[in-house]
Design an enzyme around this catalytic site. Structure first.
Site, short mmCIF file in Angstrom:
data_model
loop_
_atom_site.label_atom_id
_atom_site.label_comp_id
_atom_site.label_asym_id
_atom_site.label_seq_id
_atom_site.Cartn_x
_atom_site.Cartn_y
_atom_site.Cartn_z
N ILE A 141 0.43 -1.18 -0.02
CA ILE A 141 0.07 -0.03 -0.21
C ILE A 141 0.83 1.35 0.06
CG2 ILE A 141 -2.06 1.27 0.88
CD1 ILE A 141 -2.61 -1.57 2.45
N CYS A 142 1.35 1.78 1.14
CA CYS A 142 2.09 3.04 1.19
C CYS A 142 3.00 2.75 0.91
CB CYS A 142 2.10 3.50 2.69
SG CYS A 142 0.46 4.07 3.22
N VAL A 143 3.38 1.57 1.15
CA VAL A 143 5.58 1.74 0.77
C VAL A 143 5.82 1.41 -1.17
CG1 VAL A 143 7.47 0.29 0.06
CG2 VAL A 143 6.01 0.60 2.76
N THR A 146 4.61 5.14 -2.69
CA THR A 146 5.82 5.87 -2.61
C THR A 146 6.34 5.47 -3.17
OG1 THR A 146 5.13 6.67 -0.89
CG2 THR A 146 6.73 7.00 -0.92
#
Ligand code: ZN
Length: 197
Positions: A141-143, A146
Protein backbone atom coordinates in the site's frame (compact mmCIF):
# COMPACT_ATOMS: atom_id res chain seq x y z
CA UNK A 1 -0.36 -22.23 -6.48
CA UNK A 2 1.02 -19.15 -8.14
CA UNK A 3 4.61 -19.10 -9.31
CA UNK A 4 6.47 -15.94 -8.39
CA UNK A 5 8.43 -14.70 -11.41
CA UNK A 6 12.17 -14.34 -11.01
CA UNK A 7 13.10 -11.29 -8.95
CA UNK A 8 16.67 -10.03 -8.77
CA UNK A 9 17.66 -9.87 -5.10
CA UNK A 10 20.98 -8.39 -4.10
CA UNK A 11 22.92 -9.37 -0.99
CA UNK A 12 24.62 -6.00 -0.67
CA UNK A 13 24.48 -2.50 -2.05
CA UNK A 14 26.81 0.45 -1.42
CA UNK A 15 25.21 3.90 -1.46
CA UNK A 16 26.79 7.34 -1.43
CA UNK A 17 25.75 8.88 1.89
CA UNK A 18 25.35 12.50 0.75
CA UNK A 19 23.02 11.52 -2.12
CA UNK A 20 20.93 9.06 -0.16
CA UNK A 21 17.93 9.37 2.14
CA UNK A 22 16.24 6.69 4.21
CA UNK A 23 12.47 6.93 4.06
CA UNK A 24 10.59 5.27 6.92
CA UNK A 25 6.97 4.77 5.94
CA UNK A 26 4.18 4.89 8.53
CA UNK A 27 5.80 3.00 11.42
CA UNK A 28 3.04 4.32 13.69
CA UNK A 29 1.31 2.71 16.65
CA UNK A 30 -1.92 1.98 14.79
CA UNK A 31 -0.05 -0.08 12.18
CA UNK A 32 2.72 -1.61 14.30
CA UNK A 33 1.85 -1.73 18.01
CA UNK A 34 -0.09 -4.76 19.27
CA UNK A 35 -2.84 -2.40 20.46
CA UNK A 36 -2.96 -0.57 17.12
CA UNK A 37 -6.28 -0.29 15.27
CA UNK A 38 -4.97 -1.45 11.87
CA UNK A 39 -2.12 -3.68 12.87
CA UNK A 40 0.23 -5.45 10.47
CA UNK A 41 1.54 -8.30 12.66
CA UNK A 42 4.67 -8.92 10.58
CA UNK A 43 5.74 -5.29 11.04
CA UNK A 44 7.07 -6.20 14.49
CA UNK A 45 9.99 -8.16 13.07
CA UNK A 46 11.04 -5.23 10.88
CA UNK A 47 11.52 -2.88 13.85
CA UNK A 48 15.05 -4.00 14.91
CA UNK A 49 16.13 -4.13 11.25
CA UNK A 50 14.93 -0.57 10.64
CA UNK A 51 16.40 0.61 13.94
CA UNK A 52 19.84 -0.72 12.98
CA UNK A 53 19.60 0.75 9.49
CA UNK A 54 18.68 4.17 10.90
CA UNK A 55 21.52 4.08 13.39
CA UNK A 56 24.04 3.40 10.63
CA UNK A 57 22.42 5.99 8.35
CA UNK A 58 22.60 8.73 10.99
CA UNK A 59 26.23 7.86 11.76
CA UNK A 60 27.01 8.28 8.07
CA UNK A 61 25.19 11.61 7.80
CA UNK A 62 22.41 10.13 5.66
CA UNK A 63 19.17 12.13 5.62
CA UNK A 64 16.41 10.33 7.53
CA UNK A 65 12.80 11.10 6.66
CA UNK A 66 9.73 9.62 8.32
CA UNK A 67 6.22 9.68 6.99
CA UNK A 68 3.17 9.70 9.23
CA UNK A 69 -0.09 8.65 7.67
CA UNK A 70 -2.42 11.36 8.95
CA UNK A 71 -6.20 11.55 8.94
CA UNK A 72 -8.72 14.01 10.27
CA UNK A 73 -12.32 13.88 11.43
CA UNK A 74 -14.59 12.23 8.80
CA UNK A 75 -11.66 11.30 6.56
CA UNK A 76 -12.95 9.30 3.56
CA UNK A 77 -10.24 6.66 4.17
CA UNK A 78 -12.11 5.63 7.33
CA UNK A 79 -14.78 4.15 5.05
CA UNK A 80 -12.16 1.83 3.60
CA UNK A 81 -9.99 0.97 6.60
CA UNK A 82 -11.89 2.13 9.66
CA UNK A 83 -10.59 4.91 11.88
CA UNK A 84 -6.78 4.88 11.97
CA UNK A 85 -3.87 7.27 12.60
CA UNK A 86 -6.17 10.12 13.50
CA UNK A 87 -4.01 13.19 14.00
CA UNK A 88 -2.76 13.82 17.53
CA UNK A 89 -3.95 10.46 18.87
CA UNK A 90 -1.65 7.78 20.33
CA UNK A 91 -2.20 5.60 17.27
CA UNK A 92 -0.87 8.38 15.04
CA UNK A 93 2.49 8.57 16.84
CA UNK A 94 5.55 6.80 15.52
CA UNK A 95 6.37 3.76 17.68
CA UNK A 96 8.67 4.46 20.62
CA UNK A 97 11.42 2.12 19.35
CA UNK A 98 11.85 4.20 16.19
CA UNK A 99 11.24 7.64 17.61
CA UNK A 100 12.71 10.29 15.28
CA UNK A 101 15.68 12.35 16.43
CA UNK A 102 15.74 16.13 16.20
CA UNK A 103 17.66 16.10 12.91
CA UNK A 104 15.18 13.80 11.16
CA UNK A 105 12.40 15.13 8.97
CA UNK A 106 8.82 14.03 9.64
CA UNK A 107 6.24 14.41 6.89
CA UNK A 108 2.51 14.07 7.33
CA UNK A 109 0.67 12.52 4.40
CA UNK A 110 -3.04 12.01 3.90
CA UNK A 111 -2.91 9.23 1.32
CA UNK A 112 -0.80 6.20 0.40
CA UNK A 113 1.67 8.15 -1.73
CA UNK A 114 4.20 10.09 0.38
CA UNK A 115 4.72 12.56 -2.51
CA UNK A 116 1.04 13.42 -2.91
CA UNK A 117 0.29 16.82 -1.42
CA UNK A 118 3.51 16.87 0.66
CA UNK A 119 6.87 18.74 0.48
CA UNK A 120 8.78 15.44 0.08
CA UNK A 121 9.99 16.00 -3.49
CA UNK A 122 11.09 19.55 -2.66
CA UNK A 123 13.01 18.35 0.40
CA UNK A 124 14.75 15.60 -1.59
CA UNK A 125 15.72 17.96 -4.42
CA UNK A 126 17.03 20.71 -2.18
CA UNK A 127 19.19 18.10 -0.43
CA UNK A 128 20.48 16.71 -3.77
CA UNK A 129 19.11 13.27 -2.97
CA UNK A 130 19.28 10.73 -5.80
CA UNK A 131 18.61 7.47 -3.98
CA UNK A 132 15.91 6.49 -1.50
CA UNK A 133 16.12 3.52 0.83
CA UNK A 134 12.48 2.78 1.57
CA UNK A 135 11.38 0.77 4.62
CA UNK A 136 8.20 0.57 6.67
CA UNK A 137 4.64 -0.55 6.16
CA UNK A 138 2.29 -1.51 4.54
CA UNK A 139 4.40 -3.00 1.74
CA UNK A 140 1.80 -3.18 -1.03
CA UNK A 141 0.00 0.00 0.00
CA UNK A 142 1.96 3.03 1.19
CA UNK A 143 5.42 1.58 0.53
CA UNK A 144 4.64 0.52 -3.04
CA UNK A 145 2.67 3.65 -3.87
CA UNK A 146 5.57 5.77 -2.64
CA UNK A 147 8.17 3.70 -4.49
CA UNK A 148 6.13 4.09 -7.67
CA UNK A 149 5.86 7.82 -7.18
CA UNK A 150 9.62 8.09 -6.50
CA UNK A 151 10.37 6.10 -9.65
CA UNK A 152 8.14 8.42 -11.72
CA UNK A 153 10.45 11.23 -10.60
CA UNK A 154 13.55 9.16 -11.49
CA UNK A 155 14.81 8.61 -7.98
CA UNK A 156 16.64 5.33 -7.56
CA UNK A 157 14.89 3.21 -4.97
CA UNK A 158 16.42 0.55 -2.71
CA UNK A 159 14.16 -1.73 -0.68
CA UNK A 160 15.44 -4.29 1.86
CA UNK A 161 13.01 -7.19 2.13
CA UNK A 162 13.31 -7.51 5.91
CA UNK A 163 12.53 -3.79 6.32
CA UNK A 164 9.00 -3.93 4.89
CA UNK A 165 5.89 -5.80 5.98
CA UNK A 166 2.55 -6.84 4.54
CA UNK A 167 -0.53 -8.70 5.76
CA UNK A 168 0.40 -11.82 3.78
CA UNK A 169 3.19 -13.24 1.62
CA UNK A 170 1.30 -12.66 -1.63
CA UNK A 171 1.10 -8.94 -0.93
CA UNK A 172 4.78 -8.83 0.05
CA UNK A 173 5.99 -10.61 -3.08
CA UNK A 174 3.78 -8.71 -5.50
CA UNK A 175 5.34 -5.58 -3.99
CA UNK A 176 8.86 -6.86 -4.60
CA UNK A 177 7.95 -7.99 -8.12
CA UNK A 178 6.59 -4.53 -8.97
CA UNK A 179 9.60 -2.78 -7.47
CA UNK A 180 12.03 -4.94 -9.43
CA UNK A 181 10.18 -5.38 -12.73
CA UNK A 182 8.26 -2.13 -13.18
CA UNK A 183 10.04 0.52 -11.14
CA UNK A 184 13.59 -0.83 -11.58
CA UNK A 185 14.32 -0.47 -7.92
CA UNK A 186 16.99 -2.50 -6.15
CA UNK A 187 15.66 -5.25 -3.91
CA UNK A 188 18.12 -6.18 -1.16
CA UNK A 189 17.76 -9.30 0.93
CA UNK A 190 18.47 -7.69 4.30
CA UNK A 191 18.72 -4.14 5.62
CA UNK A 192 22.16 -5.16 6.92
CA UNK A 193 23.24 -5.42 3.29
CA UNK A 194 22.63 -1.70 2.71
CA UNK A 195 25.94 0.12 3.20
CA UNK A 196 26.50 3.87 3.30
CA UNK A 197 29.87 5.05 2.01
ZN1 ZN B 1 -4.52 5.93 6.06
Amino acid sequence: MINIPQIEIKDEVKLTSRETAVLVIDMQNDFVHEKGSLRVPSATSTVPKIKNLLSRARNSGVLVIYTKDTHYENDPEYRIWGVHVKKNTWGWEIIDELRPTENDIVIEKTRYDAFYGTPLDDILRTNDIKTLVVVGTVANICVLQTVASAAMRWYRVVVPIDGISALNDFDLWLTLRQIDFVYKGIVVKNAEGVHFI
